[in-house]
Motif scaffolding. Structure first.
Motif, PDB file in Angstrom:
ATOM      1  N   PRO A   1      -4.832  52.037  47.588  1.00 33.44           N
ATOM      2  CA  PRO A   1      -5.476  50.791  48.191  1.00 33.44           C
ATOM      3  C   PRO A   1      -7.360  51.477  48.151  1.00 33.44           C
ATOM      4  CG  PRO A   1      -5.161  51.263  49.732  1.00 33.44           C
ATOM      5  CD  PRO A   1      -3.905  51.998  48.694  1.00 33.44           C
ATOM      6  N   SER A   2      -7.706  50.077  47.300  1.00 35.03           N
ATOM      7  CA  SER A   2      -9.009  51.055  47.136  1.00 35.03           C
ATOM      8  C   SER A   2     -10.199  49.647  48.320  1.00 35.03           C
ATOM      9  CB  SER A   2     -10.082  50.322  45.775  1.00 35.03           C
ATOM     10  OG  SER A   2     -11.400  50.667  45.505  1.00 35.03           O
ATOM     11  N   VAL A   3      -9.595  50.663  49.548  1.00 36.10           N
ATOM     12  CA  VAL A   3     -10.590  49.602  50.612  1.00 36.10           C
ATOM     13  C   VAL A   3     -12.404  49.904  51.376  1.00 36.10           C
ATOM     14  CG1 VAL A   3     -10.432  49.613  53.017  1.00 36.10           C
ATOM     15  CG2 VAL A   3      -7.523  50.092  51.394  1.00 36.10           C
TER      16      VAL A   3
ATOM     17  N   VAL B   1     -10.212  46.218  52.926  1.00 32.68           N
ATOM     18  CA  VAL B   1      -9.117  45.695  52.366  1.00 32.68           C
ATOM     19  C   VAL B   1      -9.374  46.043  51.080  1.00 32.68           C
ATOM     20  CG1 VAL B   1      -8.849  43.710  53.965  1.00 32.68           C
ATOM     21  CG2 VAL B   1     -10.110  43.125  52.115  1.00 32.68           C
ATOM     22  N   ASP B   2      -8.435  45.863  50.393  1.00 31.16           N
ATOM     23  CA  ASP B   2      -8.540  45.900  48.584  1.00 31.16           C
ATOM     24  C   ASP B   2      -9.233  44.410  48.061  1.00 31.16           C
ATOM     25  OD1 ASP B   2      -8.178  46.951  46.284  1.00 31.16           O
ATOM     26  OD2 ASP B   2      -6.553  47.613  46.565  1.00 31.16           O
ATOM     27  N   ARG B   3     -10.365  44.252  48.059  1.00 31.47           N
ATOM     28  CA  ARG B   3     -10.661  42.784  48.365  1.00 31.47           C
ATOM     29  C   ARG B   3      -9.702  42.128  47.014  1.00 31.47           C
ATOM     30  NH1 ARG B   3     -15.643  40.289  49.348  1.00 31.47           N
ATOM     31  NH2 ARG B   3     -15.505  38.569  48.281  1.00 31.47           N
TER      32      ARG B   3
ATOM     33  N   PRO C   1      -7.242  43.072  44.904  1.00 33.64           N
ATOM     34  CA  PRO C   1      -5.895  41.474  45.877  1.00 33.64           C
ATOM     35  C   PRO C   1      -4.988  40.744  46.768  1.00 33.64           C
ATOM     36  CG  PRO C   1      -5.413  44.177  44.900  1.00 33.64           C
ATOM     37  CD  PRO C   1      -7.266  43.757  44.626  1.00 33.64           C
ATOM     38  N   ILE C   2      -6.605  41.362  48.668  1.00 34.22           N
ATOM     39  CA  ILE C   2      -6.142  40.651  49.537  1.00 34.22           C
ATOM     40  C   ILE C   2      -6.480  38.766  49.179  1.00 34.22           C
ATOM     41  CG2 ILE C   2      -7.112  39.852  50.912  1.00 34.22           C
ATOM     42  CD1 ILE C   2      -5.449  41.624  51.534  1.00 34.22           C
ATOM     43  N   GLU C   3      -8.434  38.794  48.220  1.00 37.79           N
ATOM     44  CA  GLU C   3      -8.006  37.563  47.308  1.00 37.79           C
ATOM     45  C   GLU C   3      -6.980  36.482  46.862  1.00 37.79           C
ATOM     46  OE1 GLU C   3     -11.921  38.041  44.905  1.00 37.79           O
ATOM     47  OE2 GLU C   3     -13.219  37.946  47.424  1.00 37.79           O
ATOM     48  N   ARG C   4      -6.474  37.633  45.757  1.00 36.39           N
ATOM     49  CA  ARG C   4      -5.122  37.125  44.594  1.00 36.39           C
ATOM     50  C   ARG C   4      -3.802  36.500  45.964  1.00 36.39           C
ATOM     51  NH1 ARG C   4      -5.401  40.868  41.493  1.00 36.39           N
ATOM     52  NH2 ARG C   4      -3.460  41.988  42.295  1.00 36.39           N
ATOM     53  N   ALA C   5      -4.123  37.616  47.099  1.00 32.56           N
ATOM     54  CA  ALA C   5      -2.410  37.120  48.354  1.00 32.56           C
ATOM     55  C   ALA C   5      -3.071  35.640  48.666  1.00 32.56           C
ATOM     56  CB  ALA C   5      -3.003  38.589  49.258  1.00 32.56           C
TER      57      ALA C   5
ATOM     58  N   ALA D   1       1.446  46.551  53.885  1.00 37.45           N
ATOM     59  CA  ALA D   1       0.695  47.944  53.552  1.00 37.45           C
ATOM     60  C   ALA D   1      -0.894  48.202  53.843  1.00 37.45           C
ATOM     61  CB  ALA D   1       0.733  47.761  51.379  1.00 37.45           C
ATOM     62  N   LEU D   2      -1.655  47.313  54.011  1.00 40.63           N
ATOM     63  CA  LEU D   2      -2.967  47.749  54.067  1.00 40.63           C
ATOM     64  C   LEU D   2      -2.790  47.852  55.799  1.00 40.63           C
ATOM     65  CD1 LEU D   2      -4.703  45.458  51.524  1.00 40.63           C
ATOM     66  CD2 LEU D   2      -4.328  47.659  51.445  1.00 40.63           C
ATOM     67  N   GLY D   3      -1.830  47.208  56.109  1.00 43.35           N
ATOM     68  CA  GLY D   3      -1.837  47.085  57.770  1.00 43.35           C
ATOM     69  C   GLY D   3      -1.733  46.431  58.754  1.00 43.35           C
ATOM     70  N   GLY D   4      -1.833  45.136  57.860  1.00 49.82           N
ATOM     71  CA  GLY D   4      -1.956  43.533  58.442  1.00 49.82           C
ATOM     72  C   GLY D   4      -0.771  43.502  58.787  1.00 49.82           C
TER      73      GLY D   4
END
Length: 193
Positions: free
Chosen positions: A76-78, A109-111, A113-117, A175-178
């Motif tokens: 991830p590009s955190v 977060v990996d911005r 992908p999280i917005e898409r999620a 995967a990001l810890g959430g």
């Protein structure tokens, strides 16, 4: 190489290879949209093709992401982001069918992908709950999505795999810890800070 690694590599390769013809379709649709000779209903059909090609691109992104997560190749590009900004961006992907409010906080977060999620989870709630509108509310490091109907709950949680966007979202968040948790008719998406 295990069969799981092999399958994940196969899926990643398929996603990569499918992007080339999809880019061709998208490019020609953009070209057609700029011509003034297009009448109706052709103009409407070109718009539908464009929307479908964008949806396919997002599905390929989700599928490729899950393959990388499952194979342990996800890097991830955190970066720091605000949960209200993330919720607003996710809601904007759904147009008038979603709104975002609340008081955000900083998360790491990996911005994109999280917005898409978040958009995928909201879209799942809409689609499988037979709803016309969904609300995303930023509350500290969480984004709440509601209302989640009883029929949509197992799908949005990724327990009943019927929606690629929701299943991919769960894997990404974890995967990001959430985490994802259902509280009544509200889905809490906890993001790492």
């Amino acid at each position: 190489m295990s069969s799981e690694d092999s399958f994940a590599r196969f899926v990643s390769l398929a996603c990569h290879d499918l992007r080339t013809p999809l880019a061709t379709v998208s490019g020609f649709v953009h070209t057609l949209q700029q011509t003034e000779e297009l009448g109706e209903p052709a103009g409407r059909y070109v718009g539908m093709i464009q929307a479908a090609s964008e949806q396919i691109a997002e599905l390929l992104e989700d599928l490729g992401l899950v393959a990388r997560i499952e194979s342990g190749a996800y890097e991830p590009s955190v970066a720091e982001a605000d949960t209200l900004e993330l919720a607003r961006s996710a809601a904007s992907r759904l147009g008038e069918k979603a709104a975002a409010t609340g008081a955000g906080a900083a998360v790491r977060v990996d911005r994109d992908p999280i917005e898409r999620a978040l958009a995928g989870l909201a879209r799942c709630v809409l689609r499988h709950g037979a709803l016309e509108r969904v609300e995303l509310t930023a509350a500290g490091t969480s984004v709440w999505i509601e209302p989640v109907t009883p029929g949509a709950a197992p799908i949005v949680l990724g327990e009943d795999i019927k929606d690629l966007g929701a299943a991919a979202a769960r894997r990404l968040v974890e995967a990001l810890g959430g985490s994802l948790e259902l509280e009544g008719q509200r889905l809490q998406v906890r993001l790492p800070s």
